[in-house]
Design a protein around this motif. Structure first.
Motif, short mmCIF file in Angstrom:
data_model
loop_
_atom_site.label_atom_id
_atom_site.label_comp_id
_atom_site.label_asym_id
_atom_site.label_seq_id
_atom_site.Cartn_x
_atom_site.Cartn_y
_atom_site.Cartn_z
N SER A 1 38.51 53.84 32.70
CA SER A 1 38.82 52.87 33.77
C SER A 1 38.46 51.47 33.31
O SER A 1 37.36 50.98 33.56
CB SER A 1 38.05 53.24 35.04
N ILE A 2 39.42 50.82 32.63
CA ILE A 2 39.20 49.46 32.14
C ILE A 2 39.78 48.48 33.14
O ILE A 2 40.96 48.55 33.50
CB ILE A 2 39.86 49.26 30.76
N LYS B 1 39.10 39.54 42.58
CA LYS B 1 39.70 40.87 42.53
C LYS B 1 39.81 41.33 41.09
O LYS B 1 40.05 40.54 40.19
CB LYS B 1 41.07 40.85 43.18
N LYS B 2 39.63 42.62 40.88
CA LYS B 2 39.73 43.19 39.56
C LYS B 2 41.13 43.77 39.34
O LYS B 2 41.71 44.36 40.25
CB LYS B 2 38.67 44.27 39.34
N THR B 3 41.64 43.59 38.14
CA THR B 3 42.95 44.11 37.77
C THR B 3 42.77 45.29 36.83
O THR B 3 42.00 45.22 35.87
CB THR B 3 43.78 43.02 37.06
N SER B 4 43.46 46.37 37.11
CA SER B 4 43.37 47.56 36.26
C SER B 4 44.15 47.31 34.97
O SER B 4 45.32 46.94 35.00
CB SER B 4 43.93 48.77 36.99
N VAL B 5 43.48 47.53 33.85
CA VAL B 5 44.12 47.37 32.54
C VAL B 5 44.58 48.72 32.01
O VAL B 5 45.68 48.87 31.48
CB VAL B 5 43.15 46.72 31.54
N TYR C 1 43.70 39.81 28.98
CA TYR C 1 42.69 40.28 29.92
C TYR C 1 41.30 40.06 29.33
O TYR C 1 41.10 40.15 28.12
CB TYR C 1 42.86 41.78 30.20
N MET C 2 40.36 39.78 30.20
CA MET C 2 38.95 39.74 29.79
C MET C 2 38.31 41.01 30.30
O MET C 2 38.24 41.25 31.51
CB MET C 2 38.25 38.50 30.34
N VAL C 3 37.85 41.86 29.36
CA VAL C 3 37.31 43.17 29.74
C VAL C 3 35.85 43.29 29.29
O VAL C 3 35.42 42.60 28.36
CB VAL C 3 38.14 44.32 29.15
N GLU C 4 35.13 44.18 29.94
CA GLU C 4 33.71 44.35 29.64
C GLU C 4 33.50 44.90 28.23
O GLU C 4 34.29 45.72 27.74
CB GLU C 4 33.06 45.30 30.66
N SER C 5 32.42 44.47 27.60
CA SER C 5 32.13 44.89 26.23
C SER C 5 31.87 46.39 26.14
O SER C 5 32.08 47.00 25.10
CB SER C 5 30.92 44.12 25.69
N ASP D 1 38.32 41.14 35.46
CA ASP D 1 38.13 40.26 36.61
C ASP D 1 38.72 38.87 36.37
O ASP D 1 38.60 37.98 37.21
CB ASP D 1 36.64 40.17 36.98
N ARG D 2 39.33 38.72 35.18
CA ARG D 2 40.03 37.46 34.91
C ARG D 2 41.22 37.74 34.01
O ARG D 2 41.07 38.24 32.89
CB ARG D 2 39.09 36.46 34.23
N VAL D 3 42.41 37.43 34.49
CA VAL D 3 43.65 37.65 33.76
C VAL D 3 44.27 36.31 33.44
O VAL D 3 44.46 35.46 34.32
CB VAL D 3 44.63 38.51 34.58
N LEU D 4 44.58 36.10 32.18
CA LEU D 4 45.20 34.85 31.73
C LEU D 4 46.69 35.10 31.51
O LEU D 4 47.08 35.90 30.64
CB LEU D 4 44.54 34.38 30.42
N GLY D 5 47.52 34.44 32.30
CA GLY D 5 48.97 34.63 32.21
C GLY D 5 49.66 33.53 31.44
O GLY D 5 49.09 32.46 31.20
#
Length: 490
Positions: free
Chosen positions: A62-63, A5-9, A142-146, A66-70
């Motif tokens: 719309s950032i 699942k994708k998380t909205s940043v 968050y890991m976001v697309e380049s 798909d991987r969130v580090l808590g």
């Protein structure tokens, strides 16, 4: 496997983004939107590239991650203890209070200005994503697309709108090129004959048409490489106070004569119905002619000039340049510039050795290996059975008529000789010439060419004060053709 699942940043409409603040060349830089136009906050006259800034804003709309580090306790692991960039987004957002009436129009909804800050860390080489944390939440990464981050990794002038280089659309209209620098020369075109001459330190000489044409054509595709300074205050920074070279191009350009168009329009409104009817009757036969005449009358020729000031090297492949009266500085390819600045007058010399058209020839005298020969050209005009004039040309060698094909073969080789280069040093031959050719024209003018063996590769051909070096095999073929004509072959 369960789909991730994708998380909205961050989410916002591009139209709602009002300001972007981020690091450019390691300096905090702010671009604001005013009246739907992006401006640089601290330099309002900076020529902002509207497309580049709009694309940067669109990259943030719309950032997702798909991987969130808590529960992150060591930001250094992701390069976030000292972020490489900080992107502060100021945008309009609807107030969170709900309206009682769900049917209220969008115009009635209240908005407020908000700010979100994204802190950018390292790029993950495996996924090509960036580590980011948002606002004050340092425990969540968050890991976001380049694609959302890279629009903010440019240099300042990547966000600037450069001027268009003033390309000369029709290079046939160039009539003069002047280059001043370590190597200086001037090319000039005779507009009546379209022939070029070149002048440097010496006398003006005929220039090679093909070489000049190749040079003039290049002005139709010249372009800047990069934008450097939109308002240069110190030319010495770029070596433009003491230029490496100055290139000046004089040319003409057709301009639309708007006054002529207006006059035509006014006169057409005064046309009576009767006149319009008469015009309609002759419309089929006159429209094309009238359109052509009108088009010609509405254009005027204007003299224009392009001046390129060339400064010092920007890097291994570019130099700084300023064009015309602009105070903007750009870089231009060294290869493009060197085609002009690395040339000297001798690079443009016409290498045709001794051309005299047969139409202008009355007599040709040849001394070959100590013997003299004389070819006379005679022309007779007569009428054929239909009354049309025709000219008969005969060639006589020492009074005896010779085969026209043999003479033409020899003469074409003679007048089409092209040198590989010219000697600029003094030439002192140690022997007599192997061949001396004297052309006598119909108008009485003479041209003499002397052929000397020079070295294993070349013959030296002396014409007036010029010494041409011609391929030895080519000259040998000329000698052979002459021997065939005179019957003196071994």
């Amino acid at each position: 496997e369960e789909e991730s699942k994708k998380t909205s940043v961050f989410t916002a409409s591009a139209d709602d983004i009002k300001s972007l603040d981020f690091l450019v060349d390691e300096k905090e830089t702010t671009f604001e939107k005013r009246d739907d136009k992006w401006v640089k906050k601290d330099e309002e006259d900076f020529p902002v590239n509207q497309t580049t800034l709009s694309d940067a804003a669109s990259a943030l709309t719309s950032i997702e991650s798909d991987r969130v580090l808590g529960d992150v306790d060591d930001l250094a692991e992701y390069g976030l203890d000292s972020p490489s960039n900080t992107i502060k987004i100021t945008y309009e957002s609807e107030k969170s209070e709900d309206k009682e009436d769900d049917d209220d129009s969008i115009e009635d909804k209240e908005t407020e200005e908000k700010t979100t800050t994204l802190y950018v860390g390292d790029e993950n080489s495996s996924t090509s994503q960036y580590y980011v944390y948002k606002d004050d939440d340092k425990s969540t990464v968050y890991m976001v697309e380049s694609s959302s981050i890279e629009p903010f990794t440019k240099t300042l002038y990547d966000y600037a709108q450069m001027e268009d280089f003033p390309v000369i659309s029709d290079t046939d209209n160039i009539n003069k090129i002047t280059v001043k620098g370590d190597k200086s020369y001037e090319l000039s075109k005779n507009t009546d004959t379209n022939l070029w001459t070149v002048k440097g330190d010496g006398d003006e000489e005929k220039a090679d048409t093909a070489t000049v044409s190749s040079l003039t054509t290049s002005f139709g595709s010249m372009a800047y490489n990069s934008f450097v300074d939109y308002k240069c205050k110190d030319k010495s920074t770029y070596g433009l106070d003491d230029p490496y070279a100055v290139i000046t191009v004089d040319y003409t350009e057709e301009q639309e004569d708007t006054d002529s168009s207006d006059t035509s329009a006014d006169s057409s409104t005064e046309t009576t119905d009767e006149t319009q009817g008469e015009a309609a009757d002759s419309e089929d036969t006159s429209d094309d002619t009238n359109a052509s005449d009108s088009e010609e009358s509405e254009k005027t020729v204007e003299n224009k000039q392009l001046v390129i000031t060339v400064g010092k090297e920007a890097d291994d492949s570019n130099r700084y340049v300023m064009v015309n009266d602009s105070d903007q500085v750009y870089t231009m390819s060294e290869d493009t510039l060197s085609a002009l600045t690395d040339k000297a007058e001798e690079d443009f010399w016409d290498m045709t050795v001794n051309y005299v058209s047969t139409n202008d020839l009355k007599e040709v005298k040849v001394n070959y290996k100590g013997s003299d020969y004389d070819v006379n050209v005679s022309r007779e005009t007569s009428e054929d059975d239909d009354g049309n004039e025709k000219e008969t040309v005969t060639y006589k060698l020492d009074g005896s008529e010779v085969d026209e094909t043999q003479f033409t073969t020899f003469y074409n080789k003679l007048i089409n000789l092209a040198a590989q280069k010219r000697l600029t040093d003094e030439f002192k031959p140690e022997t007599d010439p192997e061949m001396t050719v004297t052309f006598i024209k119909e108008d009485g003018n003479k041209l003499e060419a002397e052929y000397y063996s020079y070295d294993t590769n070349y013959y030296a051909v002396k014409v007036d004060s010029k010494i041409y070096l011609v391929n030895k095999m080519t000259v040998k073929e000329l000698f052979t053709a002459f021997e065939t004509l005179t019957g003196t072959e071994n």
